[in-house]
Design a protein around this motif. Structure first.
Motif, PDB file in Angstrom:
ATOM      1  N   LEU A  68       0.748  -1.296   0.000  1.00  0.00           N
ATOM      2  CA  LEU A  68      -0.061  -0.011  -0.046  1.00  0.00           C
ATOM      3  C   LEU A  68       0.874   1.089  -0.059  1.00  0.00           C
ATOM      4  N   HIS A  69       0.603   2.141  -0.913  1.00  0.00           N
ATOM      5  CA  HIS A  69       1.374   3.379  -0.884  1.00  0.00           C
ATOM      6  C   HIS A  69       0.778   4.508  -0.773  1.00  0.00           C
ATOM      7  N   ASP A  70       1.355   5.389   0.334  1.00  0.00           N
ATOM      8  CA  ASP A  70       0.755   6.642   0.666  1.00  0.00           C
ATOM      9  C   ASP A  70       0.695   7.638  -0.642  1.00  0.00           C
ATOM     10  N   VAL A  71      -0.329   7.813  -1.432  1.00  0.00           N
ATOM     11  CA  VAL A  71      -0.167   8.532  -2.440  1.00  0.00           C
ATOM     12  C   VAL A  71      -0.624  10.034  -2.433  1.00  0.00           C
ATOM     13  N   ARG A  72      -0.625  10.490  -1.112  1.00  0.00           N
ATOM     14  CA  ARG A  72      -0.748  11.950  -0.902  1.00  0.00           C
ATOM     15  C   ARG A  72      -2.048  12.698  -1.647  1.00  0.00           C
ATOM     16  N   SER A  73      -1.672  13.581  -2.446  1.00  0.00           N
ATOM     17  CA  SER A  73      -2.963  14.485  -2.954  1.00  0.00           C
ATOM     18  C   SER A  73      -3.674  13.482  -4.171  1.00  0.00           C
ATOM     19  N   VAL A  74      -3.211  12.393  -4.451  1.00  0.00           N
ATOM     20  CA  VAL A  74      -3.925  11.542  -5.541  1.00  0.00           C
ATOM     21  C   VAL A  74      -5.254  11.229  -4.659  1.00  0.00           C
ATOM     22  N   THR A  75      -5.309  11.427  -3.516  1.00  0.00           N
ATOM     23  CA  THR A  75      -6.508  11.120  -2.625  1.00  0.00           C
ATOM     24  C   THR A  75      -7.720  12.062  -3.103  1.00  0.00           C
ATOM     25  N   LYS A  76      -7.132  13.543  -3.389  1.00  0.00           N
ATOM     26  CA  LYS A  76      -8.135  14.312  -3.870  1.00  0.00           C
ATOM     27  C   LYS A  76      -8.807  13.960  -4.965  1.00  0.00           C
ATOM     28  N   SER A  77      -8.164  13.185  -5.790  1.00  0.00           N
ATOM     29  CA  SER A  77      -9.056  12.882  -7.055  1.00  0.00           C
ATOM     30  C   SER A  77      -9.930  11.604  -6.947  1.00  0.00           C
ATOM     31  N   VAL A  78      -9.669  10.905  -5.746  1.00  0.00           N
ATOM     32  CA  VAL A  78     -10.691   9.842  -4.951  1.00  0.00           C
ATOM     33  C   VAL A  78     -11.721  10.489  -4.832  1.00  0.00           C
ATOM     34  N   VAL A  79     -11.495  11.619  -3.845  1.00  0.00           N
ATOM     35  CA  VAL A  79     -12.785  12.254  -3.130  1.00  0.00           C
ATOM     36  C   VAL A  79     -13.563  12.705  -4.397  1.00  0.00           C
ATOM     37  N   SER A  80     -13.182  13.395  -5.380  1.00  0.00           N
ATOM     38  CA  SER A  80     -13.667  13.818  -6.313  1.00  0.00           C
ATOM     39  C   SER A  80     -14.707  12.963  -7.042  1.00  0.00           C
ATOM     40  N   ALA A  81     -14.331  11.776  -7.110  1.00  0.00           N
ATOM     41  CA  ALA A  81     -15.100  10.807  -7.609  1.00  0.00           C
ATOM     42  C   ALA A  81     -16.115  10.390  -6.669  1.00  0.00           C
ATOM     43  N   LEU A  82     -15.670  10.388  -5.678  1.00  0.00           N
ATOM     44  CA  LEU A  82     -16.836   9.771  -4.584  1.00  0.00           C
ATOM     45  C   LEU A  82     -17.956  11.008  -4.146  1.00  0.00           C
ATOM     46  N   THR A  83     -17.408  12.273  -4.621  1.00  0.00           N
ATOM     47  CA  THR A  83     -18.470  13.378  -4.705  1.00  0.00           C
ATOM     48  C   THR A  83     -19.359  13.184  -5.721  1.00  0.00           C
ATOM     49  N   GLY A  84     -19.211  12.747  -7.028  1.00  0.00           N
ATOM     50  CA  GLY A  84     -19.876  12.508  -8.069  1.00  0.00           C
ATOM     51  C   GLY A  84     -20.936  11.412  -7.815  1.00  0.00           C
ATOM     52  N   ILE A  85     -20.578  10.370  -6.968  1.00  0.00           N
ATOM     53  CA  ILE A  85     -21.487   9.465  -6.653  1.00  0.00           C
ATOM     54  C   ILE A  85     -22.556   9.820  -5.337  1.00  0.00           C
ATOM     55  N   VAL A  86     -22.048  10.540  -4.544  1.00  0.00           N
ATOM     56  CA  VAL A  86     -22.899  10.936  -3.647  1.00  0.00           C
ATOM     57  C   VAL A  86     -24.002  12.047  -3.933  1.00  0.00           C
ATOM     58  N   ILE A  87     -23.649  12.826  -4.828  1.00  0.00           N
ATOM     59  CA  ILE A  87     -24.423  13.752  -5.769  1.00  0.00           C
ATOM     60  C   ILE A  87     -25.522  12.823  -6.480  1.00  0.00           C
ATOM     61  N   ASP A  88     -24.955  12.043  -7.307  1.00  0.00           N
ATOM     62  CA  ASP A  88     -25.872  11.313  -8.119  1.00  0.00           C
ATOM     63  C   ASP A  88     -26.742  10.238  -7.054  1.00  0.00           C
ATOM     64  N   ARG A  89     -26.305   9.914  -6.100  1.00  0.00           N
ATOM     65  CA  ARG A  89     -27.361   9.302  -5.207  1.00  0.00           C
ATOM     66  C   ARG A  89     -28.426  10.141  -4.425  1.00  0.00           C
ATOM     67  N   GLY A  90     -28.188  11.466  -4.447  1.00  0.00           N
ATOM     68  CA  GLY A  90     -29.135  12.447  -3.989  1.00  0.00           C
ATOM     69  C   GLY A  90     -28.832  12.816  -2.553  1.00  0.00           C
ATOM     70  N   ASP A  91     -27.639  12.411  -1.904  1.00  0.00           N
ATOM     71  CA  ASP A  91     -27.481  12.730  -0.562  1.00  0.00           C
ATOM     72  C   ASP A  91     -27.043  14.081  -0.615  1.00  0.00           C
ATOM     73  N   ILE A  92     -26.478  14.769  -1.867  1.00  0.00           N
ATOM     74  CA  ILE A  92     -26.107  15.994  -1.991  1.00  0.00           C
ATOM     75  C   ILE A  92     -26.917  16.526  -3.222  1.00  0.00           C
ATOM     76  N   GLY A  93     -27.657  17.701  -3.016  1.00  0.00           N
ATOM     77  CA  GLY A  93     -28.417  18.021  -4.170  1.00  0.00           C
ATOM     78  C   GLY A  93     -27.816  18.194  -5.562  1.00  0.00           C
ATOM     79  N   HIS A  94     -26.720  18.931  -5.401  1.00  0.00           N
ATOM     80  CA  HIS A  94     -25.825  19.396  -6.694  1.00  0.00           C
ATOM     81  C   HIS A  94     -24.339  20.328  -6.251  1.00  0.00           C
ATOM     82  N   VAL A  95     -23.717  20.430  -7.287  1.00  0.00           N
ATOM     83  CA  VAL A  95     -22.461  21.015  -7.023  1.00  0.00           C
ATOM     84  C   VAL A  95     -22.593  22.411  -6.666  1.00  0.00           C
TER      85      VAL A  95
END
Length: 365
Positions: free
Chosen positions: A91-118
């Motif tokens: 397992l590698h500590d990938v530092r700010s690659v984390t941000k791109s994962v959080v971006s993907a997760l944000t898109g999913i959460v918005i698509d689920r309706g847990d957050i209304g929109h950007v």
């Protein structure tokens, strides 16, 4: 190249047939099942230049920091090299690659309706955590956090600055939100890891799940990632800015998911329109880093829209990269030992990216 033999799965038969053809480039982008083990092939199998790849690997070995370099072409793992004592299971500590994962997760959460929109303001998600949040800060939107335009005062130049103080704080939310607004939200790009951590907190509040659990259930399970690790912070939260550890093969899965516009075979993991939003330049400015010219920013991914083959990439401190080149059906992953690199981090980042720009991407044109 290290190769593994896997039982061929019917879902991958098309990829094998394409690799065997005289013209190895698929007519359509690959759409492999990311939950399956990677299928390996040689550089020659996919029409790549073994000479350029070998030269790029030699250049990489001249750098004392690399840990891994992987290339996926047409959905096939064609280069997999580890350096020093690194192995594929690490397992590698990938530092700010984390941000791109959080971006993907944000898109999913918005698509689920847990957050209304950007354009949803963050204040409503922080009511139980922050008392007396100033209205102008409560009005900062999800979009502002995704594009590094919160307007909050911050200086993370050189990978240190305010981040070093923030990570030592006992109140990571308060440390950020106590900063003054120095620009109208949405106007000025200011790189800010703490603001992306705040986005991770918003995702936790919206879904009712800790960030690692949300990532596992909503994103990683759909793309075959079974092992990850997140840095815990005070207050029961996890570092959404730079806190994720993944294996190199799983970083390649992340890149391939984006290359496949959010799908894994027949399964939709990430909305396709989110991939488009993420990978489009949000700003008019351009910057350079070594051989790479014309870098801009999308939604927690860096983008190079005017390159010969436009591409985008996740970029972590010290040379952690996930590069996606859609026109070439190409994904490249690098990890580097960033610990103790100090102010030389930028130099190692440039050395790593130069190999990708000068050798690895051209090898697969």
């Amino acid at each position: 190249m290290r190769r593994e033999q896997w039982v061929r799965h019917p879902a991958l038969a098309g990829a094998f047939l394409l690799a065997a053809c005289a013209d190895p480039a698929p007519v359509e982008p690959p759409n492999i099942d990311l939950a399956l083990p990677w299928t390996t092939a040689s550089v020659a199998d996919v029409g790549g230049s073994a000479e350029l790849v070998a030269a790029g690997l030699a250049k990489t070995r001249a750098n004392d920091r690399p840990l891994s370099l992987l290339v996926v072409k047409n959905g096939l793992l064609v280069v997999e090299e580890y350096f020093g004592s690194a192995v594929s299971a690490d397992l590698h500590d990938v530092r700010s690659v984390t941000k791109s994962v959080v971006s993907a997760l944000t898109g999913i959460v918005i698509d689920r309706g847990d957050i209304g929109h950007v354009d949803s303001p963050i204040g409503g998600f922080l009511d139980s955590l922050v008392s007396d949040l100033e209205p102008e800060k409560a009005a900062i939107t999800i979009e502002n956090l995704l594009t590094m335009t919160s307007g909050l005062e911050w200086d993370e130049s050189g990978g240190f600055g305010d981040y070093s103080e923030w990570i030592r704080s006992d109140d990571h939310i308060g440390f950020l939100l106590d900063r003054p607004l120095v620009a109208e939200p949405g106007v000025r790009f200011t790189y800010n890891s703490a603001a992306v951590h705040l986005l991770g907190v918003v995702l936790e509040q919206a879904t009712g799940m800790p960030l690692p659990e949300a990532a596992d259930e909503l994103l990683f399970s759909g793309m075959g990632i079974a092992r990850s690790r997140w840095e815990p912070l005070a207050g029961g939260f996890h570092n959404g800015g730079v806190g994720l550890d993944l294996r190199p093969r799983d970083l390649a899965r992340l890149g391939q998911l984006f290359l496949q516009r959010g799908s894994s075979a027949e399964r939709r993991v990430l909305p396709a329109d989110w991939v488009e939003r993420t990978s489009a330049a949000h700003f008019d400015w351009r910057s350079n880093s070594g051989s790479l010219r014309g870098i801009s920013y999308g939604h927690l991914w860096w983008v190079v829209p005017e390159a010969r083959e436009p591409f985008y990439f996740a970029w972590g401190f010290g040379g952690q990269y996930v590069v996606v080149v859609p026109e070439l059906y190409l994904v490249i992953v690098t990890t580097n030992n960033w610990r103790g690199v100090g102010e030389d981090a930028g130099r190692y980042e440039r050395m790593t990216m130069d190999v990708l720009v000068e050798y690895m991407i051209p090898a697969f044109r």
